[in-house]
Design an enzyme around this catalytic site. Sequence first.
Site, PDB file in Angstrom:
ATOM      1  N   ILE A 285       0.844  -1.208   0.000  1.00 56.42           N
ATOM      2  CA  ILE A 285       0.000   0.000   0.000  1.00 56.42           C
ATOM      3  C   ILE A 285       0.877   1.256   0.000  1.00 56.42           C
ATOM      4  O   ILE A 285       0.623   2.205  -0.753  1.00 56.42           O
ATOM      5  CB  ILE A 285      -0.948   0.001   1.222  1.00 56.42           C
ATOM      6  CG1 ILE A 285      -1.930  -1.168   1.115  1.00 56.42           C
ATOM      7  CG2 ILE A 285      -1.692   1.340   1.335  1.00 56.42           C
ATOM      8  CD1 ILE A 285      -2.907  -1.281   2.265  1.00 56.42           C
TER       9      ILE A 285
ATOM     10  N   VAL B 299       9.966   4.509  14.128  1.00 56.38           N
ATOM     11  CA  VAL B 299       9.033   5.644  14.196  1.00 56.38           C
ATOM     12  C   VAL B 299       8.682   5.910  15.651  1.00 56.38           C
ATOM     13  O   VAL B 299       8.376   4.985  16.417  1.00 56.38           O
ATOM     14  CB  VAL B 299       7.758   5.343  13.363  1.00 56.38           C
ATOM     15  CG1 VAL B 299       6.724   6.452  13.538  1.00 56.38           C
ATOM     16  CG2 VAL B 299       8.110   5.169  11.902  1.00 56.38           C
TER      17      VAL B 299
ATOM     18  N   ALA C  99      -6.937 -10.580  -3.118  1.00 57.45           N
ATOM     19  CA  ALA C  99      -8.326 -10.767  -3.529  1.00 57.45           C
ATOM     20  C   ALA C  99      -8.513 -12.078  -4.293  1.00 57.45           C
ATOM     21  O   ALA C  99      -9.489 -12.802  -4.067  1.00 57.45           O
ATOM     22  CB  ALA C  99      -8.758  -9.583  -4.389  1.00 57.45           C
TER      23      ALA C  99
ATOM     24  N   HIS D  42       5.646 -11.623 -31.763  1.00 55.05           N
ATOM     25  CA  HIS D  42       6.663 -10.573 -31.891  1.00 55.05           C
ATOM     26  C   HIS D  42       6.051  -9.342 -32.558  1.00 55.05           C
ATOM     27  O   HIS D  42       5.344  -9.492 -33.548  1.00 55.05           O
ATOM     28  CB  HIS D  42       7.827 -11.064 -32.744  1.00 55.05           C
ATOM     29  CG  HIS D  42       8.837  -9.981 -32.997  1.00 55.05           C
ATOM     30  ND1 HIS D  42       9.728  -9.569 -32.027  1.00 55.05           N
ATOM     31  CD2 HIS D  42       9.067  -9.192 -34.085  1.00 55.05           C
ATOM     32  CE1 HIS D  42      10.473  -8.587 -32.512  1.00 55.05           C
ATOM     33  NE2 HIS D  42      10.096  -8.329 -33.764  1.00 55.05           N
TER      34      HIS D  42
HETATM   35  P1  FAD Z   1     -12.716  -8.217   2.491  1.00 60.46           P
HETATM   36  O1  FAD Z   1     -12.566  -7.711   1.120  1.00 60.46           O
HETATM   37  O2  FAD Z   1     -12.057  -7.465   3.582  1.00 60.46           O
HETATM   38  O3  FAD Z   1     -14.279  -8.299   2.769  1.00 60.46           O
HETATM   39  C1  FAD Z   1     -14.809  -8.658   3.994  1.00 60.46           C
HETATM   40  C2  FAD Z   1     -16.207  -8.086   4.098  1.00 60.46           C
HETATM   41  O4  FAD Z   1     -16.817  -8.635   5.257  1.00 60.46           O
HETATM   42  C3  FAD Z   1     -16.262  -6.565   4.291  1.00 60.46           C
HETATM   43  O5  FAD Z   1     -17.286  -6.018   3.507  1.00 60.46           O
HETATM   44  C4  FAD Z   1     -16.587  -6.404   5.773  1.00 60.46           C
HETATM   45  O6  FAD Z   1     -17.292  -5.220   6.073  1.00 60.46           O
HETATM   46  C5  FAD Z   1     -17.477  -7.606   5.969  1.00 60.46           C
HETATM   47  N1  FAD Z   1     -17.594  -8.040   7.352  1.00 60.46           N
HETATM   48  C6  FAD Z   1     -16.621  -8.161   8.291  1.00 60.46           C
HETATM   49  N2  FAD Z   1     -17.129  -8.668   9.432  1.00 60.46           N
HETATM   50  C7  FAD Z   1     -18.437  -8.865   9.206  1.00 60.46           C
HETATM   51  C8  FAD Z   1     -19.496  -9.373   9.980  1.00 60.46           C
HETATM   52  N3  FAD Z   1     -19.304  -9.812  11.229  1.00 60.46           N
HETATM   53  N4  FAD Z   1     -20.724  -9.418   9.429  1.00 60.46           N
HETATM   54  C9  FAD Z   1     -20.947  -8.987   8.162  1.00 60.46           C
HETATM   55  N5  FAD Z   1     -19.986  -8.502   7.383  1.00 60.46           N
HETATM   56  C10 FAD Z   1     -18.747  -8.450   7.884  1.00 60.46           C
HETATM   57  N6  FAD Z   1      -5.455  -7.530  -3.349  1.00 60.46           N
HETATM   58  C11 FAD Z   1      -5.184  -7.923  -4.604  1.00 60.46           C
HETATM   59  O7  FAD Z   1      -5.237  -9.125  -4.886  1.00 60.46           O
HETATM   60  N7  FAD Z   1      -4.866  -7.023  -5.588  1.00 60.46           N
HETATM   61  C12 FAD Z   1      -4.793  -5.699  -5.336  1.00 60.46           C
HETATM   62  O8  FAD Z   1      -4.503  -4.914  -6.240  1.00 60.46           O
HETATM   63  C13 FAD Z   1      -5.058  -5.247  -4.022  1.00 60.46           C
HETATM   64  N8  FAD Z   1      -5.008  -3.928  -3.730  1.00 60.46           N
HETATM   65  C14 FAD Z   1      -5.317  -3.512  -2.461  1.00 60.46           C
HETATM   66  C15 FAD Z   1      -5.237  -2.162  -2.186  1.00 60.46           C
HETATM   67  C16 FAD Z   1      -5.526  -1.699  -0.913  1.00 60.46           C
HETATM   68  C17 FAD Z   1      -5.449  -0.227  -0.615  1.00 60.46           C
HETATM   69  C18 FAD Z   1      -5.924  -2.631   0.095  1.00 60.46           C
HETATM   70  C19 FAD Z   1      -6.288  -2.162   1.483  1.00 60.46           C
HETATM   71  C20 FAD Z   1      -5.989  -3.984  -0.172  1.00 60.46           C
HETATM   72  C21 FAD Z   1      -5.672  -4.441  -1.458  1.00 60.46           C
HETATM   73  N9  FAD Z   1      -5.700  -5.793  -1.775  1.00 60.46           N
HETATM   74  C22 FAD Z   1      -5.401  -6.209  -3.035  1.00 60.46           C
HETATM   75  C23 FAD Z   1      -6.071  -6.813  -0.774  1.00 60.46           C
HETATM   76  C24 FAD Z   1      -7.540  -7.221  -0.973  1.00 60.46           C
HETATM   77  O9  FAD Z   1      -8.345  -6.080  -0.874  1.00 60.46           O
HETATM   78  C25 FAD Z   1      -7.940  -8.245   0.072  1.00 60.46           C
HETATM   79  O10 FAD Z   1      -7.038  -9.339   0.030  1.00 60.46           O
HETATM   80  C26 FAD Z   1      -9.337  -8.755  -0.207  1.00 60.46           C
HETATM   81  O11 FAD Z   1     -10.271  -7.703  -0.186  1.00 60.46           O
HETATM   82  C27 FAD Z   1      -9.730  -9.803   0.828  1.00 60.46           C
HETATM   83  O12 FAD Z   1     -11.004 -10.284   0.504  1.00 60.46           O
HETATM   84  P2  FAD Z   1     -11.959 -10.901   1.605  1.00 60.46           P
HETATM   85  O13 FAD Z   1     -13.220 -11.243   0.902  1.00 60.46           O
HETATM   86  O14 FAD Z   1     -11.251 -11.957   2.327  1.00 60.46           O
HETATM   87  O15 FAD Z   1     -12.223  -9.717   2.655  1.00 60.46           O
HETATM   88  P1  NAD Z   2       2.530  -4.876   3.889  1.00 57.70           P
HETATM   89  O1  NAD Z   2       2.637  -6.053   4.769  1.00 57.70           O
HETATM   90  O2  NAD Z   2       2.643  -5.058   2.427  1.00 57.70           O
HETATM   91  O3  NAD Z   2       3.618  -3.798   4.284  1.00 57.70           O
HETATM   92  C1  NAD Z   2       3.706  -3.236   5.551  1.00 57.70           C
HETATM   93  C2  NAD Z   2       5.096  -2.677   5.749  1.00 57.70           C
HETATM   94  O4  NAD Z   2       5.086  -1.908   6.942  1.00 57.70           O
HETATM   95  C3  NAD Z   2       6.152  -3.772   5.919  1.00 57.70           C
HETATM   96  O5  NAD Z   2       7.231  -3.508   5.058  1.00 57.70           O
HETATM   97  C4  NAD Z   2       6.515  -3.669   7.381  1.00 57.70           C
HETATM   98  O6  NAD Z   2       7.854  -4.028   7.650  1.00 57.70           O
HETATM   99  C5  NAD Z   2       6.271  -2.191   7.658  1.00 57.70           C
HETATM  100  N1  NAD Z   2       6.046  -1.868   9.058  1.00 57.70           N
HETATM  101  C6  NAD Z   2       5.367  -2.589   9.987  1.00 57.70           C
HETATM  102  N2  NAD Z   2       5.364  -1.931  11.172  1.00 57.70           N
HETATM  103  C7  NAD Z   2       6.020  -0.759  10.979  1.00 57.70           C
HETATM  104  C8  NAD Z   2       6.330   0.352  11.807  1.00 57.70           C
HETATM  105  N3  NAD Z   2       5.952   0.387  13.084  1.00 57.70           N
HETATM  106  N4  NAD Z   2       7.031   1.367  11.280  1.00 57.70           N
HETATM  107  C9  NAD Z   2       7.429   1.346   9.986  1.00 57.70           C
HETATM  108  N5  NAD Z   2       7.167   0.316   9.151  1.00 57.70           N
HETATM  109  C10 NAD Z   2       6.466  -0.719   9.636  1.00 57.70           C
HETATM  110  O7  NAD Z   2       1.150  -4.186   4.294  1.00 57.70           O
HETATM  111  P2  NAD Z   2       0.300  -3.018   3.614  1.00 57.70           P
HETATM  112  O8  NAD Z   2       1.109  -2.258   2.641  1.00 57.70           O
HETATM  113  O9  NAD Z   2      -0.368  -2.345   4.751  1.00 57.70           O
HETATM  114  O10 NAD Z   2      -0.769  -3.841   2.814  1.00 57.70           O
HETATM  115  C11 NAD Z   2      -1.552  -4.819   3.496  1.00 57.70           C
HETATM  116  C12 NAD Z   2      -1.843  -5.974   2.610  1.00 57.70           C
HETATM  117  O11 NAD Z   2      -2.827  -5.622   1.657  1.00 57.70           O
HETATM  118  C13 NAD Z   2      -0.664  -6.449   1.761  1.00 57.70           C
HETATM  119  O12 NAD Z   2       0.196  -7.281   2.471  1.00 57.70           O
HETATM  120  C14 NAD Z   2      -1.357  -7.187   0.680  1.00 57.70           C
HETATM  121  O13 NAD Z   2      -1.678  -8.466   1.148  1.00 57.70           O
HETATM  122  C15 NAD Z   2      -2.609  -6.370   0.485  1.00 57.70           C
HETATM  123  N6  NAD Z   2      -2.431  -5.459  -0.656  1.00 57.70           N
HETATM  124  C16 NAD Z   2      -2.193  -6.000  -1.877  1.00 57.70           C
HETATM  125  C17 NAD Z   2      -2.012  -5.183  -2.961  1.00 57.70           C
HETATM  126  C18 NAD Z   2      -1.737  -5.794  -4.293  1.00 57.70           C
HETATM  127  O14 NAD Z   2      -1.958  -6.982  -4.433  1.00 57.70           O
HETATM  128  N7  NAD Z   2      -1.253  -5.057  -5.271  1.00 57.70           N
HETATM  129  C19 NAD Z   2      -2.076  -3.807  -2.824  1.00 57.70           C
HETATM  130  C20 NAD Z   2      -2.295  -3.284  -1.566  1.00 57.70           C
HETATM  131  C21 NAD Z   2      -2.483  -4.122  -0.489  1.00 57.70           C
END
Ligand code: FAD
Ligand code: NAD
Length: 478
Positions: free
Chosen positions: A196, A250, A333, A457
């Site tokens: 992120i 930090v 995801a 290509h």
């Molecule tokens: P979630 O997507 O977190 O969904 C869980 C749902 O359950 C939510 O709507 C939540 O509100 C709901 N919920 C929780 N508890 C309850 C409850 N008790 N009752 C009812 N509802 C509930 N992954 C990728 O593969 N590619 C990417 O490019 C990527 N980019 C990302 C960028 C960002 C900024 C972030 C934060 C994540 C990114 N991820 C990416 C990670 C990806 O979003 C997650 O791995 C994925 O959403 C997980 O899917 P999930 O269905 O397990 O959970």
């Molecule tokens: P991350 O695990 O990718 O990175 C977190 C970073 O924060 C690590 O490098 C860790 O060493 C560092 N860190 C931890 N504690 C710290 C501290 N106290 N001070 C400074 N640095 C510290 O986690 P993220 O970037 O928060 O993303 C969360 C998860 O969401 C990812 O691991 C990934 O699974 C998913 N995600 C996936 C995508 C994608 O697929 N393109 C994009 C965004 C997020």
Amino acid sequence: MPKQFDVAVIGAGPGGYVAAIRAAQLKLSTVCIDGWKNAHGKPSLGGTCLNVGCIPSKALLESSENYERALHKFADHGIGVKGVTIDVPKMQARKQKIVETFTSGISLLFKKNKVESLHGFGRFAGRTPDGGYQIEVHGDGAPETIEAKHVIVATGSLPRPLPGVEIDNNLVCDNIGALSFDSVPKRLGVIGAGVIGLEMGSVWRRLGSEVVILEALPTFLGAADEHVAKEGFRQFTGPLGLKIYTGVKVGEITPGKNSVKVEYDDRDGKKHREEYDRLIVAIGRVPNTSGLNVESVGLKLDARGFVEVDGACRTNLPNVYAIGDAVRGPMLAHKSSEEGVAVAETIAGQSPHVDLSTVPWVIYTAPEIAWVGKTEQELKAQGVSYRAGQFPFIASGRARALGETAGFCKMLADANTDRILGVHIIGPFASELISEAVVAMEFGATSEDIARIVHAHPSLSEAMHEAALGVDKRTLNI
Ligand code: FAD
Ligand code: NAD
């Protein structure tokens, strides 16, 4: 009398909504319970991924890359553009429209597949006399109880909190705030050089922010292949202009009226105090399982709050499964969705399998980073003898035409069997190129198999072909 279902899915992220659709396709009566509300207080399906994760971040990455192209790259093509501006509210509105198209699309998919959608937070409320489960749903009105023979927990994850730091999503932001800035901060601080931090740091850097990323670990992108991480660090701190400090500690974070002060010790122990207009905290994510009332049924969580599951996503309770970010494995995801499909099929009596060893990782920076399988450092640590082939994009005609020549494609193959063990790409469209490697590994292909396949290509995929040839030291174009 509570409504009864074959399957109740808790959570409608990419794990839960896909599981619900697949279960309904298999003729199981299915309810999907989700509590997410968007910024306007409206229920919105799709979880983190669609609302505040994958989809909105990729929309902003694309917008910021277009801005960068117009400012700095079009000139090379002989295209002159004057007065390039960025309208952040318009960029955000575009992003939001994309998000809403997909989140509302899930409602339509639920209708089409006859999945019942319930808005509210679901919690276990006990067992039914016939061995099923009661789930209480707390939505906007009075709580409702439903009963289901099978439950799929797909509650996803939440940002890991930094102790003592309050997220207001204005000055101090998690992913939700980081995706919604209404203007370009002059100085942006990011804690955590993970996925992120790099993706969101890139967006705002390209739009004009000075971006400082503070990373606790001494290494950069430790999960990636070390050559890829090294090249990424070079590209991100060089042409992109991110300032990335690793090995920092930090300290105090003090939000003021319009800015936030951050104290940290650098890797040499020197103290720094910096001021940022906004701060993003992105230090990982934690499972979102605390609201499930697991005690009422005895569902087992591990010490970190993940639901404990076996290789087939079975929990310690009969007919209760858990998938996605709420369980072990990469928080991605596509991993969540595949587990959702597999669990629905298991419930329907089929024997599916998800291979976690071939889940691709992608980081949507520029250049993009993508990999599947083992890194070179993992193979060394495990004492596996391997051969490596590598091809740089600078030698690819297509990459030259695109003007995106940074990076390379590297293939690692077993020295004895030639079976592909890992593929690591940093370069243009790495997110798309990696699929060939995933397919190859799933089918147990050797580097020779890829070397013998005709690749178009000029195409970026030729880099994969050449990397495969390189395993046998017979690349043709370098
Ligand atoms: P979630 O997507 O977190 O969904 C869980 C749902 O359950 C939510 O709507 C939540 O509100 C709901 N919920 C929780 N508890 C309850 C409850 N008790 N009752 C009812 N509802 C509930 N992954 C990728 O593969 N590619 C990417 O490019 C990527 N980019 C990302 C960028 C960002 C900024 C972030 C934060 C994540 C990114 N991820 C990416 C990670 C990806 O979003 C997650 O791995 C994925 O959403 C997980 O899917 P999930 O269905 O397990 O959970
Ligand atoms: P991350 O695990 O990718 O990175 C977190 C970073 O924060 C690590 O490098 C860790 O060493 C560092 N860190 C931890 N504690 C710290 C501290 N106290 N001070 C400074 N640095 C510290 O986690 P993220 O970037 O928060 O993303 C969360 C998860 O969401 C990812 O691991 C990934 O699974 C998913 N995600 C996936 C995508 C994608 O697929 N393109 C994009 C965004 C997020």
